[in-house]
Design an enzyme around this catalytic site. Structure first.
Site, PDB file in Angstrom:
ATOM      1  N   GLY A   1      59.884  61.200 -97.558  1.00 14.57           N
ATOM      2  CA  GLY A   1      60.900  60.338 -96.992  1.00 14.57           C
ATOM      3  C   GLY A   1      60.340  59.254 -96.096  1.00 14.57           C
ATOM      4  O   GLY A   1      61.097  58.461 -95.532  1.00 14.57           O
TER       5      GLY A   1
ATOM      6  N   HIS B 263      56.733  57.828 -96.892  1.00 12.67           N
ATOM      7  CA  HIS B 263      55.955  57.008 -97.822  1.00 12.67           C
ATOM      8  C   HIS B 263      56.842  56.333 -98.867  1.00 12.67           C
ATOM      9  O   HIS B 263      56.504  55.257 -99.377  1.00 12.67           O
ATOM     10  CB  HIS B 263      54.904  57.860 -98.534  1.00 12.67           C
ATOM     11  CG  HIS B 263      53.709  58.169 -97.702  1.00 12.67           C
ATOM     12  ND1 HIS B 263      53.716  59.112 -96.705  1.00 12.67           N
ATOM     13  CD2 HIS B 263      52.460  57.647 -97.714  1.00 12.67           C
ATOM     14  CE1 HIS B 263      52.520  59.177 -96.143  1.00 12.67           C
ATOM     15  NE2 HIS B 263      51.742  58.286 -96.727  1.00 12.67           N
TER      16      HIS B 263
ATOM     17  N   ASP C 151      49.257  64.438-100.030  1.00 14.55           N
ATOM     18  CA  ASP C 151      48.342  63.481 -99.395  1.00 14.55           C
ATOM     19  C   ASP C 151      48.127  63.855 -97.933  1.00 14.55           C
ATOM     20  O   ASP C 151      47.943  62.991 -97.069  1.00 14.55           O
ATOM     21  CB  ASP C 151      48.869  62.052 -99.520  1.00 14.55           C
ATOM     22  CG  ASP C 151      47.753  61.010 -99.380  1.00 14.55           C
ATOM     23  OD1 ASP C 151      46.667  61.234 -99.944  1.00 14.55           O
ATOM     24  OD2 ASP C 151      47.970  59.981 -98.719  1.00 14.55           O
TER      25      ASP C 151
END
Length: 238
Positions: free
Chosen positions: A104, A106, A129
């Protein structure tokens, strides 16, 4: 970040005793196509990303062996209606797998929906990530020698995002909330799809006889309830 270099890749590959499985490549760099073909010949999966490539450059890299896209939308040339670039190809090439960071931050829920509609249940992959602060309280952490500030679920270096503090269980619940997909559909994005992309489908990603009993249990909303490693239930983290 390194330029495509086959000789250096082979040194890494030999040092790793053949255990390199995935590499991210920017298609527009000199030597990228030869590198993609060489890595693919070694059984290494090539993912396009961290790139300002045009659509034509991206298509050429896929033809040379690329099979996936690294954290779609992030660190990519923005979509343009006259030059769709790497992103346009990623979203419209049915054979290409594509990762997404579903925190929410990126990507907004609307972009997650576009990605899901484009890639579907067979080619979409959820990733984190995450950097070392994942699961830790807000504060200052290190990433590649930089001091990263973590606050309210966001890891940043100044105005730049610096990885994430996302965990895969939260990625799943976000994905279900953003898209309305079923938990069965969402689970494929964490299991069968990444296993297929990396070539581990014969030993991971599904409940099959002969595979390790490494499992997670989630509820109808995708929230983690329990986990098992080699058939043994693991203690809760909190």
């Amino acid at each position: 970040m390194l330029q495509p270099n086959i000789a250096l890749f082979d040194r890494f590959y030999q040092a790793a005793e053949g255990n390199i499985r995935l590499v991210t490549l920017a298609p527009e760099l000199p030597g990228a196509l030869e590198f993609a073909a060489h890595a693919t010949s070694r059984g290494v999966r090539v993912s396009v990303g961290h790139s300002n490539a045009t659509a034509a450059e991206t298509r050429a890299c896929i033809a040379a062996g690329a099979v996936s896209a690294t954290h779609t939308f992030n660190a990519m040339r923005p979509l343009d209606h006259r030059e769709p670039g790497i992103l346009g190809v990623v979203l419209t090439t049915d054979s290409l797998f594509a990762e997404l960071i579903c925190d929410g931050i990126h990507n907004t829920p609307e972009m997650v929906k576009i990605w899901w509609r484009s890639k579907g249940p067979e080619r979409a992959i959820l990733i984190t990530d995450a950097m070392r602060a994942a699961g830790m309280p807000d504060g200052e952490y290190e990433l590649a020698g930089f001091r990263i500030q973590v606050a309210n679920g966001k890891a940043s270096f100044g105005d730049v995002l610096a990885g994430s503090v996302l965990t895969l269980d939260k990625a799943l619940t976000n994905f279900l909330a953003f898209t309305g997909a079923s938990v069965e559909q969402g689970l494929r994005l964490l299991t069968a799809n990444p296993a297929a992309m990396t070539g581990f489908g014969d030993r991971a990603g599904s409940l099959s006889v002969g595979q390790p009993a490494n499992l997670v249990v989630v509820d109808a909303d995708g929230k983690l309830q329990a986990s098992f490693v080699n058939g043994q239930k693991t203690p809760p983290l909190h």
